[in-house]
Design a protein around this motif. Structure first.
Motif, mmCIF file in Angstrom:
data_model
loop_
_atom_site.group_PDB
_atom_site.id
_atom_site.type_symbol
_atom_site.label_atom_id
_atom_site.label_comp_id
_atom_site.label_asym_id
_atom_site.label_seq_id
_atom_site.Cartn_x
_atom_site.Cartn_y
_atom_site.Cartn_z
ATOM 1 N N MET A 1 19.917 13.177 33.967
ATOM 2 C CA MET A 1 18.533 13.226 33.126
ATOM 3 C C MET A 1 18.705 13.931 31.902
ATOM 4 S SD MET A 1 14.760 14.328 34.381
ATOM 5 C CE MET A 1 14.912 13.722 36.118
ATOM 6 N N THR A 2 19.196 15.242 32.195
ATOM 7 C CA THR A 2 19.151 16.007 30.847
ATOM 8 C C THR A 2 20.473 17.151 31.051
ATOM 9 O OG1 THR A 2 17.715 17.720 29.689
ATOM 10 C CG2 THR A 2 17.628 17.690 32.163
ATOM 11 N N ASN A 3 20.518 17.657 29.892
ATOM 12 C CA ASN A 3 21.691 18.556 29.778
ATOM 13 C C ASN A 3 21.010 20.000 29.301
ATOM 14 O OD1 ASN A 3 24.160 19.960 29.908
ATOM 15 N ND2 ASN A 3 25.011 19.171 28.224
ATOM 16 N N ILE A 4 20.659 20.723 30.331
ATOM 17 C CA ILE A 4 20.183 22.115 29.696
ATOM 18 C C ILE A 4 20.966 23.067 30.388
ATOM 19 C CG2 ILE A 4 18.106 23.657 29.826
ATOM 20 C CD1 ILE A 4 16.317 21.195 30.235
ATOM 21 N N PRO A 5 21.907 23.688 29.671
ATOM 22 C CA PRO A 5 22.747 24.817 30.179
ATOM 23 C C PRO A 5 21.929 26.162 30.487
ATOM 24 C CG PRO A 5 23.141 24.593 27.776
ATOM 25 C CD PRO A 5 21.900 23.622 28.129
ATOM 26 N N ALA A 6 22.398 26.806 31.378
ATOM 27 C CA ALA A 6 21.947 28.125 31.639
ATOM 28 C C ALA A 6 22.310 28.927 30.546
ATOM 29 C CB ALA A 6 22.641 28.716 33.061
ATOM 30 N N GLY A 7 21.591 29.809 30.073
ATOM 31 C CA GLY A 7 21.705 30.636 29.120
ATOM 32 C C GLY A 7 21.145 30.201 27.621
ATOM 33 N N THR A 8 20.545 29.172 27.704
ATOM 34 C CA THR A 8 19.813 28.599 26.610
ATOM 35 C C THR A 8 18.516 29.303 26.210
ATOM 36 O OG1 THR A 8 20.378 26.270 27.281
ATOM 37 C CG2 THR A 8 18.315 26.570 25.591
ATOM 38 N N LYS A 9 18.314 29.802 25.014
ATOM 39 C CA LYS A 9 17.351 30.913 24.903
ATOM 40 C C LYS A 9 16.467 30.513 23.851
ATOM 41 C CE LYS A 9 20.614 34.723 25.773
ATOM 42 N NZ LYS A 9 20.990 36.111 25.004
ATOM 43 N N GLY A 10 15.385 30.935 23.779
ATOM 44 C CA GLY A 10 14.170 30.570 22.764
ATOM 45 C C GLY A 10 13.234 31.837 22.658
ATOM 46 N N GLU A 11 12.525 31.615 21.502
ATOM 47 C CA GLU A 11 11.842 32.805 21.117
ATOM 48 C C GLU A 11 10.691 32.264 20.186
ATOM 49 O OE1 GLU A 11 13.931 36.737 19.625
ATOM 50 O OE2 GLU A 11 12.787 36.270 17.781
ATOM 51 N N GLN A 12 9.350 32.879 20.326
ATOM 52 C CA GLN A 12 8.396 32.625 19.490
ATOM 53 C C GLN A 12 7.592 34.057 19.234
ATOM 54 O OE1 GLN A 12 5.770 29.868 21.426
ATOM 55 N NE2 GLN A 12 7.113 28.077 20.780
ATOM 56 N N LYS A 13 6.746 34.117 18.143
ATOM 57 C CA LYS A 13 6.026 35.372 17.880
ATOM 58 C C LYS A 13 4.643 34.821 17.788
ATOM 59 C CE LYS A 13 9.669 37.575 15.286
ATOM 60 N NZ LYS A 13 9.867 38.819 16.208
ATOM 61 N N LEU A 14 3.857 35.947 17.971
ATOM 62 C CA LEU A 14 2.211 36.036 18.082
ATOM 63 C C LEU A 14 1.546 36.959 17.432
ATOM 64 C CD1 LEU A 14 -0.554 34.338 19.265
ATOM 65 C CD2 LEU A 14 0.049 35.874 21.041
ATOM 66 N N LEU A 15 0.489 37.012 16.693
ATOM 67 C CA LEU A 15 0.041 38.131 16.024
ATOM 68 C C LEU A 15 -1.285 38.312 17.198
ATOM 69 C CD1 LEU A 15 -0.383 40.333 13.891
ATOM 70 C CD2 LEU A 15 -1.872 38.681 12.503
ATOM 71 N N VAL A 16 -1.461 39.528 17.485
ATOM 72 C CA VAL A 16 -2.587 39.678 18.240
ATOM 73 C C VAL A 16 -3.922 39.712 17.548
ATOM 74 C CG1 VAL A 16 -3.696 41.343 20.126
ATOM 75 C CG2 VAL A 16 -1.344 41.453 20.070
ATOM 76 N N THR A 17 -4.706 38.895 17.673
ATOM 77 C CA THR A 17 -5.970 38.688 16.895
ATOM 78 C C THR A 17 -7.469 38.634 17.965
ATOM 79 O OG1 THR A 17 -5.939 36.382 17.212
ATOM 80 C CG2 THR A 17 -4.904 37.072 15.328
ATOM 81 N N ASN A 18 -8.408 38.554 17.226
ATOM 82 C CA ASN A 18 -9.586 38.498 18.217
ATOM 83 C C ASN A 18 -9.528 37.304 19.101
ATOM 84 O OD1 ASN A 18 -10.999 40.486 16.956
ATOM 85 N ND2 ASN A 18 -11.777 39.553 15.314
ATOM 86 N N GLU A 19 -8.926 36.260 18.687
ATOM 87 C CA GLU A 19 -8.972 34.975 19.688
ATOM 88 C C GLU A 19 -8.227 35.368 21.076
ATOM 89 O OE1 GLU A 19 -8.486 34.880 15.995
ATOM 90 O OE2 GLU A 19 -10.532 34.229 16.011
ATOM 91 N N ASN A 20 -7.113 36.142 20.830
ATOM 92 C CA ASN A 20 -6.368 36.359 21.981
ATOM 93 C C ASN A 20 -6.572 37.627 22.671
ATOM 94 O OD1 ASN A 20 -4.521 37.804 20.424
ATOM 95 N ND2 ASN A 20 -3.465 35.959 19.821
ATOM 96 N N ALA A 21 -7.293 38.492 22.296
ATOM 97 C CA ALA A 21 -7.503 40.047 22.748
ATOM 98 C C ALA A 21 -8.660 39.986 23.812
ATOM 99 C CB ALA A 21 -7.531 40.813 21.675
ATOM 100 N N ILE A 22 -8.481 40.824 24.744
ATOM 101 C CA ILE A 22 -9.502 41.179 25.611
ATOM 102 C C ILE A 22 -10.970 41.903 24.672
ATOM 103 C CG2 ILE A 22 -8.334 41.573 27.415
ATOM 104 C CD1 ILE A 22 -8.773 44.703 27.126
ATOM 105 N N ASN A 23 -11.937 41.594 25.294
ATOM 106 C CA ASN A 23 -13.284 42.287 24.623
ATOM 107 C C ASN A 23 -14.222 43.075 25.570
ATOM 108 O OD1 ASN A 23 -14.455 40.225 25.650
ATOM 109 N ND2 ASN A 23 -15.201 39.469 23.682
ATOM 110 N N PHE A 24 -13.679 43.040 26.633
ATOM 111 C CA PHE A 24 -14.669 43.709 27.983
ATOM 112 C C PHE A 24 -14.678 45.126 27.986
ATOM 113 C CE2 PHE A 24 -10.579 42.262 30.056
ATOM 114 C CZ PHE A 24 -10.293 43.490 30.495
ATOM 115 N N LEU A 25 -13.869 45.912 27.210
ATOM 116 C CA LEU A 25 -13.804 47.342 27.502
ATOM 117 C C LEU A 25 -14.966 47.962 26.447
ATOM 118 C CD1 LEU A 25 -10.042 48.298 27.555
ATOM 119 C CD2 LEU A 25 -11.788 47.925 29.388
ATOM 120 N N GLY A 26 -15.648 47.148 25.675
ATOM 121 C CA GLY A 26 -16.651 47.803 24.676
ATOM 122 C C GLY A 26 -16.353 48.408 23.552
#
Length: 130
Positions: A1-26
């Motif tokens: 079905m597929t050939n996915i070798p162990a050791g395959t790596k990936g990376e993504q970046k994200l900026l922490v913004t109002n949309e993905n940050a908590i706001n319940f601490l006040g």
């Protein structure tokens, strides 16, 4: 079905913004990347790591998450998500995941995804709705 070798790596970046940050601490100074967003980006990084290796019409869905949130990443900081395939058994793919902000590791754990045929998956869901 597929050939996915162990050791395959990936990376993504994200900026922490109002949309993905908590706001319940006040306090604006206490806003940090939320745990659900961290886990979601870990999953997304795993999916994006193996998606180019799958046959057309196939994708993956998350089936297990075991993650620790180790430290806070404040608003405005960049977070790097890393995924590495550790094992592939039939349709199940195991990953090691990590998240790092600009100063330290903020999350780590494991994740499992299952390879699916998207059309068959959609058909099963339609039957379930009936």
């Amino acid at each position: 079905m597929t050939n996915i070798p162990a050791g395959t790596k990936g990376e993504q970046k994200l900026l922490v913004t109002n949309e993905n940050a908590i706001n319940f601490l006040g306090m604006e100074g206490a806003r940090v990347l939320s745990t659900p967003h961290m886990i979601g980006y870990m999953e997304r990084t795993c999916r994006e790591t193996v998606l180019p290796l799958l046959e057309q019409g196939y994708d993956t869905v998350g089936t297990h998450v075991n993650v620790r949130h180790l430290a806070a990443a404040p608003l405005g900081m960049s977070v790097t998500f890393q995924a590495e395939v550790t094992d592939v058994a039939e349709r199940r793919i195991q990953f090691r995941v990590e998240a790092w902000d600009e100063k330290e590791k903020i999350g780590e754990g494991t994740h499992e995804r299952t390879i699916i045929n998207v059309a068959k998956f959609a058909t099963r869901l339609a039957e379930k709705k009936k």
